[in-house]
Design an enzyme around this catalytic site. Structure first.
Site, short mmCIF file in Angstrom:
data_model
loop_
_atom_site.label_atom_id
_atom_site.label_comp_id
_atom_site.label_asym_id
_atom_site.label_seq_id
_atom_site.Cartn_x
_atom_site.Cartn_y
_atom_site.Cartn_z
N HIS A 41 29.06 1.20 -10.76
CA HIS A 41 29.15 0.90 -11.23
C HIS A 41 28.85 1.58 -12.74
CE1 HIS A 41 29.34 -3.65 -10.44
NE2 HIS A 41 29.33 -3.37 -9.13
N TYR A 49 21.51 -8.59 -17.39
CA TYR A 49 20.74 -9.21 -17.63
C TYR A 49 20.64 -10.05 -18.89
CZ TYR A 49 19.76 -5.88 -14.55
OH TYR A 49 19.05 -5.10 -12.71
N PRO A 51 11.50 -6.90 -9.69
CA PRO A 51 12.44 -7.15 -9.10
C PRO A 51 13.69 -6.12 -10.64
CG PRO A 51 12.53 -8.85 -8.46
CD PRO A 51 11.06 -8.10 -8.86
N LYS A 108 14.19 -1.62 -9.29
CA LYS A 108 13.56 -0.06 -8.66
C LYS A 108 12.54 -0.21 -6.96
CE LYS A 108 14.93 2.35 -12.01
NZ LYS A 108 15.95 3.38 -11.97
N TYR A 126 17.19 3.23 -15.61
CA TYR A 126 18.10 2.35 -15.08
C TYR A 126 18.50 3.71 -13.43
CZ TYR A 126 20.52 -1.77 -13.25
OH TYR A 126 20.32 -3.07 -12.71
P1 FAS Z 1 10.53 -4.19 3.76
O1 FAS Z 1 9.22 -5.04 3.41
O2 FAS Z 1 11.46 -4.25 3.42
O3 FAS Z 1 9.90 -2.77 5.36
C1 FAS Z 1 8.71 -3.75 6.52
C2 FAS Z 1 9.03 -4.01 7.72
O4 FAS Z 1 7.66 -3.69 8.68
C3 FAS Z 1 9.44 -5.34 7.95
O5 FAS Z 1 10.83 -5.26 8.66
C4 FAS Z 1 8.37 -5.78 8.34
O6 FAS Z 1 8.88 -6.68 9.38
C5 FAS Z 1 7.49 -4.74 9.26
N1 FAS Z 1 6.85 -4.62 9.44
C6 FAS Z 1 4.99 -6.01 8.27
N2 FAS Z 1 4.13 -5.57 8.96
C7 FAS Z 1 4.22 -4.95 10.82
C8 FAS Z 1 3.65 -4.31 11.28
N3 FAS Z 1 2.48 -4.72 11.82
N4 FAS Z 1 4.10 -3.77 13.11
C9 FAS Z 1 5.15 -3.44 12.49
N5 FAS Z 1 6.02 -3.99 11.58
C10 FAS Z 1 5.38 -4.80 10.87
N6 FAS Z 1 14.01 -4.66 -4.86
C11 FAS Z 1 15.47 -4.31 -5.74
O7 FAS Z 1 15.52 -3.18 -5.66
N7 FAS Z 1 15.88 -5.64 -5.74
C12 FAS Z 1 15.50 -6.11 -5.69
O8 FAS Z 1 16.36 -7.56 -5.86
C13 FAS Z 1 14.67 -6.63 -4.68
N8 FAS Z 1 13.92 -8.22 -4.45
C14 FAS Z 1 13.27 -8.52 -3.90
C15 FAS Z 1 12.99 -10.06 -2.59
C16 FAS Z 1 12.03 -10.09 -1.65
C17 FAS Z 1 11.49 -11.54 -1.49
C18 FAS Z 1 11.21 -9.35 -1.43
C19 FAS Z 1 9.32 -9.53 -0.77
C20 FAS Z 1 11.69 -7.36 -2.38
C21 FAS Z 1 12.62 -7.76 -3.12
N9 FAS Z 1 13.06 -6.48 -3.26
C22 FAS Z 1 13.55 -5.55 -3.76
C23 FAS Z 1 11.93 -4.92 -2.59
C24 FAS Z 1 12.16 -4.87 -1.31
O9 FAS Z 1 13.61 -4.57 -1.71
C25 FAS Z 1 11.60 -3.55 -0.99
O10 FAS Z 1 11.73 -2.65 -2.17
C26 FAS Z 1 12.41 -3.07 0.26
O11 FAS Z 1 12.56 -3.98 0.97
C27 FAS Z 1 11.27 -1.68 0.21
O12 FAS Z 1 11.79 -1.52 1.44
P2 FAS Z 1 10.35 -1.18 2.76
O13 FAS Z 1 9.79 -0.35 2.35
O14 FAS Z 1 11.05 -0.74 4.18
O15 FAS Z 1 9.25 -2.71 3.33
C1 PHB Z 2 20.24 -7.99 -6.93
O1 PHB Z 2 21.57 -7.92 -6.68
O2 PHB Z 2 19.94 -8.71 -6.10
C2 PHB Z 2 19.87 -6.97 -8.36
C3 PHB Z 2 20.11 -6.58 -8.99
C4 PHB Z 2 19.91 -5.42 -9.56
C5 PHB Z 2 17.81 -6.28 -9.95
C6 PHB Z 2 17.44 -7.17 -9.21
C7 PHB Z 2 18.24 -7.76 -8.09
O3 PHB Z 2 17.21 -5.48 -11.32
#
Ligand code: FAS
Ligand code: PHB
Length: 394
Positions: free
Chosen positions: A72, A201, A293, A297, A385
């Site tokens: 994009h 957005y 989100p 980032k 961005y």
């Molecule tokens: P994660 O949380 O993805 O992974 C951590 C892992 O550790 C998990 O698999 C968990 O099961 C495991 N774990 C936890 N405790 C443990 C333990 N005690 N022992 C062993 N394993 C354990 N970011 C965006 O950029 N755009 C978005 O739209 C967006 N939407 C999101 C929506 C939600 C609901 C959440 C929670 C986050 C969102 N994020 C978004 C941010 C998300 O993408 C995170 O930045 C990303 O998952 C980070 O990855 P990890 O650091 O690997 O953490």
């Molecule tokens: C998504 O596609 O999930 C998404 C994209 C941009 C954002 C947040 C979430 O800023």
């Protein structure tokens, strides 16, 4: 058991780190609390910065992303009846982003790890890091009723916001910074063609909305909801009706709705812990920081932590530069706070929060006007961005 690096967590941070360390000949074991299917079932991020995409290629797992991901070179912001396009390509001299879901990133990394034969333990219970300030720390975990111990040189805490790693550091050694926003994002994934070829957005009096996608046939939409909202209160029909009320008319008119294949509310929080390391334990990704989100980032800042730690460990093991290990947190935090500021700023500018005063709302409206209606404003937005370049590790 013994290895060089124990990685706690098999989300994108842990898997990407494991893959890069493997490429560098650094032995590592991943311990994950749940099953691979459960990890893949979490629908999260969708936009990858250039730096993230380059890291996936360096890790040897960029092939499907390059084939199926969509490049994009712009996105839109709709507000007060106007639609302004931010031309990333033009405003950043050629930088773009890739739209490719976190689920697919995680799947590619999981497949690569299985193929490489590296050791991973899923459904590892009660994972505990020990002797963090000793020369050789170790990690224990339980599986099928047995307790295991892994001796190692370093531990990478990639276990997310609710993981065990950050909690294993004495509270008096940490400083936490936090802003919890009222409400969150109600997200829907649907097998429907996206309403617009680029992300939109939306800043609306009824609340924020976002039109995103995962492919030409799979859409991802969000609407801001209040603190009291529960996902079970929102039928698909109620979601689509509210989304249409917030979209510009011409988009609402052509929105193709359908049954949700995933629907969830993501809370909105800004959070940073300092420092991001303690003894031989490093914190990466959501274990160390969280962003709302809005600026896309979360996942991308996690990737810059992975870049920094894998680059440091490559020099520690390859050139004996153990001095670099103590620099990890300081290097990461420069970029972490940049992502925090941008996500906080984008969230305040585009959302109507319950606790935003009328004066603040006027200020954010004026910010929107300045940053969207001036070339220099759009340039700053675009540069933030697409993401700042990673710091070279000297
Ligand atoms: P994660 O949380 O993805 O992974 C951590 C892992 O550790 C998990 O698999 C968990 O099961 C495991 N774990 C936890 N405790 C443990 C333990 N005690 N022992 C062993 N394993 C354990 N970011 C965006 O950029 N755009 C978005 O739209 C967006 N939407 C999101 C929506 C939600 C609901 C959440 C929670 C986050 C969102 N994020 C978004 C941010 C998300 O993408 C995170 O930045 C990303 O998952 C980070 O990855 P990890 O650091 O690997 O953490
Ligand atoms: C998504 O596609 O999930 C998404 C994209 C941009 C954002 C947040 C979430 O800023």
């Amino acid at each position: 058991m013994k290895t060089q690096v124990v990685i706690i967590g098999a989300g994108p941070s842990g898997l990407l780190l494991g893959q890069l360390l493997n490429k560098q000949g650094i032995e590592n074991i991943i311990l994950e609390r749940v099953t691979p299917e459960y990890v893949l079932g979490r629908i999260r991020a969708g936009v990858l910065e250039q730096g993230f995409a380059d890291l996936m290629r360096k890790a040897g797992v960029g092939e499907r992303m390059d084939r199926e991901g969509e490049v994009h070179d712009g996105f839109e912001i709709a507000y007060n009846g106007k639609r302004v396009r931010i031309n990333l390509n033009e405003l950043t001299d050629g930088d773009t982003v890739i739209v490719y879901g976190q689920t697919e990133v995680t799947r590619d990394l999981m497949d690569a790890r299985v193929k490489s034969g590296q050791y991973s333990v899923y459904e590892a219970r009660n994972v505990q890091p020990h002797d963090l300030t000793e020369e050789h720390p170790y990690v224990t975990y339980e599986k099928d009723g047995e307790t295991f111990r892994i001796d190692c040189d370093y531990i990478a805490g990639c276990d997310g916001f609710y993981g065990v790693s950050r909690k294993s550091i004495p509270a008096e050694c940490l400083k936490e910074y936090e802003r919890v926003y009222p409400g969150g994002w109600l997200g829907v994934l649907a097998e429907t063609p996206p309403v617009n070829p680029e992300l939109v957005y939306v800043c609306h009096d009824r609340g924020f909305a976002l039109c995103s996608m995962r492919s030409k046939t799979r859409s991802r939409y969000y609407i801001q909801v209040g603190s009291a909202d529960k996902v079970e209160q929102w039928s698909d029909e109620a979601f689509w009706d509210e989304l249409k009320r917030r979209l510009p008319e011409e988009l609402a008119a052509k929105l193709i709705t359908g049954k949700s294949i995933e629907k969830s509310i993501a809370p909105m929080r800004s959070f940073v812990v300092e420092p991001m390391q303690y003894g031989k334990l490093f914190l990466l990704g959501d274990a160390a920081h969280i962003v709302p989100p809005t600026g896309a980032k979360g996942l991308n800042t996690a990737a810059s932590d992975v870049y920094t730690l894998s680059s440091i460990l490559e020099k520690v093991y390859g050139e004996g530069r153990s001095d670099l290990a103590s620099k990890y947190s300081e290097i990461c935090l420069r970029r972490v706070w940049d992502g925090e500021r941008f996500s906080w700023w984008m969230s305040n500018m585009l959302h109507k929060f319950e606790d935003t005063s009328e004066f603040e709302r006027k200020i954010y409206n004026s910010e929107l006007e300045f940053f969207l209606n001036t070339e220099s404003g759009r340039k700053v937005l675009a540069q933030q961005y697409v993401g700042l370049p990673y710091d070279a590790i000297e």
